[in-house]
Design an enzyme around this catalytic site. Structure first.
Site, mmCIF file in Angstrom:
data_model
loop_
_atom_site.group_PDB
_atom_site.id
_atom_site.type_symbol
_atom_site.label_atom_id
_atom_site.label_comp_id
_atom_site.label_asym_id
_atom_site.label_seq_id
_atom_site.Cartn_x
_atom_site.Cartn_y
_atom_site.Cartn_z
ATOM 1 N N HIS A 164 0.818 -1.234 0.000
ATOM 2 C CA HIS A 164 0.000 0.000 0.000
ATOM 3 C C HIS A 164 0.845 1.274 0.000
ATOM 4 O O HIS A 164 0.294 2.369 -0.169
ATOM 5 C CB HIS A 164 -0.947 0.026 1.204
ATOM 6 C CG HIS A 164 -1.941 -1.094 1.209
ATOM 7 N ND1 HIS A 164 -2.864 -1.270 0.195
ATOM 8 C CD2 HIS A 164 -2.145 -2.120 2.085
ATOM 9 C CE1 HIS A 164 -3.594 -2.351 0.459
ATOM 10 N NE2 HIS A 164 -3.179 -2.887 1.588
ATOM 11 N N HIS A 202 -5.957 -7.491 -0.504
ATOM 12 C CA HIS A 202 -6.168 -6.057 -0.777
ATOM 13 C C HIS A 202 -5.421 -5.620 -2.038
ATOM 14 O O HIS A 202 -4.333 -6.119 -2.318
ATOM 15 C CB HIS A 202 -5.676 -5.221 0.402
ATOM 16 C CG HIS A 202 -6.335 -5.570 1.705
ATOM 17 N ND1 HIS A 202 -5.779 -6.461 2.612
ATOM 18 C CD2 HIS A 202 -7.511 -5.158 2.246
ATOM 19 C CE1 HIS A 202 -6.580 -6.575 3.664
ATOM 20 N NE2 HIS A 202 -7.641 -5.805 3.465
ATOM 21 N N ASP A 289 -4.307 -13.320 3.457
ATOM 22 C CA ASP A 289 -5.564 -12.800 4.005
ATOM 23 C C ASP A 289 -6.739 -13.147 3.102
ATOM 24 O O ASP A 289 -7.883 -12.759 3.368
ATOM 25 C CB ASP A 289 -5.488 -11.293 4.310
ATOM 26 C CG ASP A 289 -4.774 -10.481 3.248
ATOM 27 O OD1 ASP A 289 -4.464 -11.029 2.172
ATOM 28 O OD2 ASP A 289 -4.530 -9.284 3.501
ATOM 29 N N TYR A 328 -3.928 -12.395 8.504
ATOM 30 C CA TYR A 328 -4.180 -11.971 9.888
ATOM 31 C C TYR A 328 -4.817 -13.031 10.762
ATOM 32 O O TYR A 328 -5.107 -12.777 11.926
ATOM 33 C CB TYR A 328 -5.020 -10.664 9.869
ATOM 34 C CG TYR A 328 -4.327 -9.636 9.010
ATOM 35 C CD1 TYR A 328 -3.248 -8.923 9.515
ATOM 36 C CD2 TYR A 328 -4.669 -9.447 7.665
ATOM 37 C CE1 TYR A 328 -2.543 -8.023 8.716
ATOM 38 C CE2 TYR A 328 -3.974 -8.558 6.859
ATOM 39 C CZ TYR A 328 -2.920 -7.858 7.394
ATOM 40 O OH TYR A 328 -2.207 -6.996 6.601
HETATM 41 C C1 OKP Z 1 -2.748 -4.457 4.628
HETATM 42 B B1 OKP Z 1 -2.364 -5.631 3.707
HETATM 43 C C2 OKP Z 1 -11.238 -1.650 7.212
HETATM 44 C C3 OKP Z 1 -9.899 -1.936 7.817
HETATM 45 C C4 OKP Z 1 -8.857 -2.015 6.742
HETATM 46 C C5 OKP Z 1 -6.465 -1.707 6.464
HETATM 47 C C6 OKP Z 1 -6.055 -2.977 5.803
HETATM 48 C C7 OKP Z 1 -4.623 -2.967 5.391
HETATM 49 C C8 OKP Z 1 -4.213 -4.302 4.836
HETATM 50 N N1 OKP Z 1 -12.230 -1.449 8.225
HETATM 51 N N2 OKP Z 1 -7.594 -1.892 7.352
HETATM 52 O O1 OKP Z 1 -2.801 -5.456 2.366
HETATM 53 O O2 OKP Z 1 -2.849 -6.910 4.175
HETATM 54 ZN ZN ZN Z 2 -3.971 -7.519 2.630
#
Ligand code: OKP
Ligand code: ZN
Length: 349
Positions: A164, A202, A289, A328
């Site tokens: 990100h 993501h 994830d 996670y």
């Molecule tokens: C990082 B990686 C939404 C919460 C989202 C941010 C996620 C970051 C993910 N309520 N929080 O891509 O796994």
């Molecule tokens: Zn992610």
């Protein structure tokens, strides 16, 4: 398979994040890396080592030097300002804020500078954040070097994650874009094009942005549709690159509840693009994830599919620099990563 990891990740301990108005314990914890390391140590087929320091130069190849300097100073400035807890902004520079008035420049107060260099509030800076982020970049660079030295694959156990982080922004639990740093390193060392395959749940907005106008770096991502999934504003299928990089970005957004068959179908489409793009090395942003029990995502993949995923990616015929991103669900995090890597090792033959 060779594995690069650094204990320095443990200096980065984000405590809390704000989710839609609620303060919750942070999910991007040191235990994540510990779980992955333990699962790999349990299996005799992984050879572990620590990274070689590569200096700031390969990071400046993809990031604004101002962002790097800010991350280095931020914690000290936060403490000097007498602030409590972790460094988090309260106001970020939304482009509409100064619309029609010019871009504006970096402000001087620490809380405002945080809002200048990040796009959200879930990515706190603490005492050890910068050192951990630099170590994660070194982990990715060292894995890239192993592959440049002839290894068919190497795994970079990066923490914090990176995909990100954009050229001039941190966010999404990411500070420096480990996969982008590794990909650019490979391009510069080989003169060849490089594909980045992003399999985290993501969308990797940062990696996409860094290479959006680049004809020599393919970015292909399979992810939760931004219509519902973080980071919400990028990862739509009509984003395909720009300028000289037109056609070198590929987004494959998927519906909630996505199971193994639909996922593998999208993966095959992604791999077709990787195959038809040149180069001998691919960088994989690996997030697990996508697993059905992940607490912050909504795909429904089985544990078994990770092995098949690794096998198919390896069968695309590229040497692989596999860079850890998200994941996670602590009880299965390590074993899902291990399955993926064992599948890849089998697919490499
Ligand atoms: C990082 B990686 C939404 C919460 C989202 C941010 C996620 C970051 C993910 N309520 N929080 O891509 O796994
Ligand atoms: Zn992610």
């Amino acid at each position: 398979m060779r594995v690069v990891h650094s204990p320095i990740h443990g200096l980065h301990v984000p405590r809390t994040e704000v989710w839609t108005g609620r303060l919750v314990p942070h999910v991007e914890t040191p235990e994540r890396a510990e779980r992955i390391l333990a699962a790999l140590e349990e299996d005799g087929s992984f050879e572990l080592r620590e990274p070689t320091p590569h200096g700031v130069e390969p990071i400046e190849a993809v990031h604004d030097p101002g962002l790097i300097a800010f991350l280095e100073e931020a914690w000290e400035a936060w403490e000097a300002a007498g602030e409590e807890g972790e460094a988090v902004p309260d106001t970020v520079l939304h482009p509409g804020l100064r619309a029609g008035m010019g871009e504006g420049r970096e402000p001087s107060s620490i809380v405002a500078r945080l809002g200048y260099w990040t796009f959200e509030t879930m990515t706190p800076v603490g005492a050890g954040t910068y050192r951990a982020a630099r170590a994660a970049a070194d982990v990715a660079l060292t894995a890239a070097d192993l592959v440049l030295g002839g290894e068919p694959a190497a795994y970079a156990l990066c923490r914090p994650p990176g995909h990100h982080a954009a050229r001039s922004l941190f966010g999404g639990y990411c500070y420096l874009n480990n996969a982008a740093v590794a990909a650019e390193h490979v391009v510069r060392r080989t003169g060849e094009p490089v594909a980045v395959l992003d399999l985290d749940y993501h969308h990797g907005n940062g990696t996409q942005q860094i290479f959006y106008e680049r004809p020599d770096v393919l970015y292909v991502s399979v992810h939760g549709d931004p219509a519902r999934a973080y980071p919400y504003f990028t990862g739509f299928d009509e984003e395909t690159g720009a300028g000289a990089g037109a056609g070198t970005t590929v987004n494959l957004p998927l519906a909630p509840g996505c199971g193994d068959p639909a996922y593998l179908e999208a993966l095959d489409r992604a791999l077709e693009r990787v195959r038809s793009f040149g180069g001998s090395v691919a960088v994989v942003s690996l997030g697990v994830d996508t697993y059905r029990e992940d607490p912050i995502c909504d795909f429904a993949l089985s544990a078994e599919v990770y092995e098949e995923m690794g096998r198919r990616v390896a069968a695309a015929g590229r040497r692989l620099v596999v860079v850890q991103e998200g994941g996670y669900h602590l009880p299965t995090l390590g074993t899902n990563v291990r399955r993926w890597l064992l599948g890849a090792a089998a697919g490499l033959g």
